[in-house]
Design an enzyme around this catalytic site. Sequence first.
Site, PDB file in Angstrom:
ATOM      1  N   GLU A 195       1.314  79.727-109.550  1.00 35.91           N
ATOM      2  CA  GLU A 195       2.644  80.323-109.444  1.00 35.91           C
ATOM      3  C   GLU A 195       3.678  79.645-110.333  1.00 35.91           C
ATOM      4  OE1 GLU A 195       0.516  81.214-105.548  1.00 35.91           O
ATOM      5  OE2 GLU A 195       0.825  79.423-106.805  1.00 35.91           O
ATOM      6  N   PHE A 243       1.611  81.082 -89.984  1.00 37.91           N
ATOM      7  CA  PHE A 243       0.745  80.757 -91.118  1.00 37.91           C
ATOM      8  C   PHE A 243       1.427  81.104 -92.441  1.00 37.91           C
ATOM      9  CE2 PHE A 243      -2.677  82.128 -94.102  1.00 37.91           C
ATOM     10  CZ  PHE A 243      -3.245  80.875 -94.312  1.00 37.91           C
ATOM     11  N   GLN A 244       1.485  80.145 -93.335  1.00 38.23           N
ATOM     12  CA  GLN A 244       2.097  80.262 -94.657  1.00 38.23           C
ATOM     13  C   GLN A 244       3.572  80.665 -94.585  1.00 38.23           C
ATOM     14  OE1 GLN A 244      -0.466  82.615 -97.272  1.00 38.23           O
ATOM     15  NE2 GLN A 244      -1.590  80.752 -97.811  1.00 38.23           N
ATOM     16  N   LYS A 259       7.287  90.677 -94.672  1.00 38.63           N
ATOM     17  CA  LYS A 259       6.157  91.597 -94.733  1.00 38.63           C
ATOM     18  C   LYS A 259       6.471  92.916 -94.030  1.00 38.63           C
ATOM     19  CE  LYS A 259       1.116  91.521 -94.550  1.00 38.63           C
ATOM     20  NZ  LYS A 259      -0.090  90.694 -94.257  1.00 38.63           N
ATOM     21  N   MET A 314       6.663  59.396-124.339  1.00 38.24           N
ATOM     22  CA  MET A 314       8.053  58.971-124.167  1.00 38.24           C
ATOM     23  C   MET A 314       8.158  57.830-123.163  1.00 38.24           C
ATOM     24  SD  MET A 314      11.066  59.433-125.385  1.00 38.24           S
ATOM     25  CE  MET A 314      11.459  61.064-126.009  1.00 38.24           C
TER      26      MET A 314
END
Length: 585
Positions: free
Chosen positions: A53, A115-116, A165, A481
């Site tokens: 993602e 969940f999630q 949802k 760096m």
Amino acid sequence: MTGQQMTGAEALVESLKHAGAEVVFGLPGGAILPTYDPLMDAVGLRHILVRHEQGAGHAASGYAHATGKVGVCLATSGPGATNLITAIADAQMDSIPLVAITGQVASTFIGTDAFQEADIVGMTMPVTKHNFLVTDAADVPKVIKQAFHIASTGRPGAVLVDVTKDAQMGMTEFAWPQTLDLPGYRPDPRPHNKQIREAASLLMAAERPVFLLGGGVIRGGASQEVTELIDVSGAPFATTLMGRGALPDSHPSHLGMPGMHGSVSAVSALQRSDVLVAIGARFDDRVTGVLESFAPNAKIVHADIDPAEISKNRTADVPIVGQAGDVATALSAELRERIAAGDTREYESWWHTLNMLRQKYPLGWTATEDGFTAPQKVISRIGEISGPESIYVAGVGQHQMWSAQFIEYENPCTWINSGGLGTMGYAVPAAMGAKVGQPDRAVWCIDGDGCFQMTNQELATCVINNIPIKVAVINNSSLGMVRQWQNLFYNQRYSNTDLNTGHGTSRVPDFVKLAEAYGCVGLRCERDEDIDATIAQAMEINDRPVVVDFTVSADAMVWPMVPTGVSNDEIQIAQGMSPEWERDI
């Protein structure tokens, strides 16, 4: 489609099309699955399946930067959404128009640790321009229209739309709103005439004026108007890291990039100026050094579309709120009128000093002592061979600074990098997005061996979707760096900066084999005499991505440099060497 019954998910896809989206970068999951079903049949809306993602967010950012359009990314709830946070924060810091859409658990489950479930609205509130939680299918078109408007107007930025949802699955009658109702949001104010006149008065009286041009010139599409202002004023200008390409590097008034790794002429011009006109720049700490010592004798004219930026870091004597193009047009007209009435300006001495500094302290590099190629030479040759019409995307670190220094930028939106947040792993997915947005241009991803290992899985996305980017891995086998700072400030104690990717028989991983495993062409260049031929070979391959492993010196450092915590007056052109500009001036 107006008046047709559909699900909230179908309305979401239809709304994206109405808002002008052409490409969506995303990865499905349970909470966003209702939207992925109609997305499969969407005509005119391309979905590109990423491997992470964060890659979706950076790809959307690269697309937006290269095209000027709003970038769109899509993710599911919980970890899918949290994986987007870095990319959202990155886009917000660099004023990139981005709409991130995430699925959320059903509204009845919010707050139950389902969940999630993750409160992505709360998590992203500090790093977005605005965000929305949608719990009703009927609100989807209105929110999407508002999100695109907010992301792309005023100071562009990131907008999150979190859709539950049940909102995706609920039924609604689709209606694309014809108007916007956003009380209190009034972007794009016209610059105030009184402030324009005051700025013109300062410029007409100045002996050592200089313009500081930032990313706002590019975001505002104001390159033509600002070029005209520079030409009318006769003053020099510097372009910040995010402003590179806003005006052509070949413009005779260009002094280079200012700041921590800026050119001596640009840094000294700002320090010695008596009038500093900043347009679309925010006086970032990397530009100013110790703020109290920055441009100590200058009157400051600060023009920005975002009033919150003006006087945030450096107090403005003349604050101007407005789009860069509007400000430049108004100031050009005012200056022309005053010059025609009688021009008493005299910049000959100022230009004599600046031209002397440009000649005496040009950007360059010294030969390496370890036998490996100088990375600056590799990057310089990529720019010279590929040319100013190509797009160059960098990660973060030494290779980013060298890309900003040693490639000549003649056009806006051809230099893409993570400036504000400094996100390692930005370059590969951002280059992918830029190539999707500008398929007819060569897109070079100039990456470090550290950055490259964070997001190179998006090479699979590029291969499968026929996105033929070119990747130059500037492989110094270290976190360059960080190693430079350890060299300068930590007694050469190289704690955990060796990556074991290029200097010796053991290559972990072997980037050529890795590229080939992904279906890309893998090339390696280890000698100076092979640089041009290798770049030319990469330029000829346009049917798949190319990854070139350039083995370079780990001892090369970015110069000039203003060490952190000191004044820009203490700029060093090499280790222990400060320019003699006080005496020169």
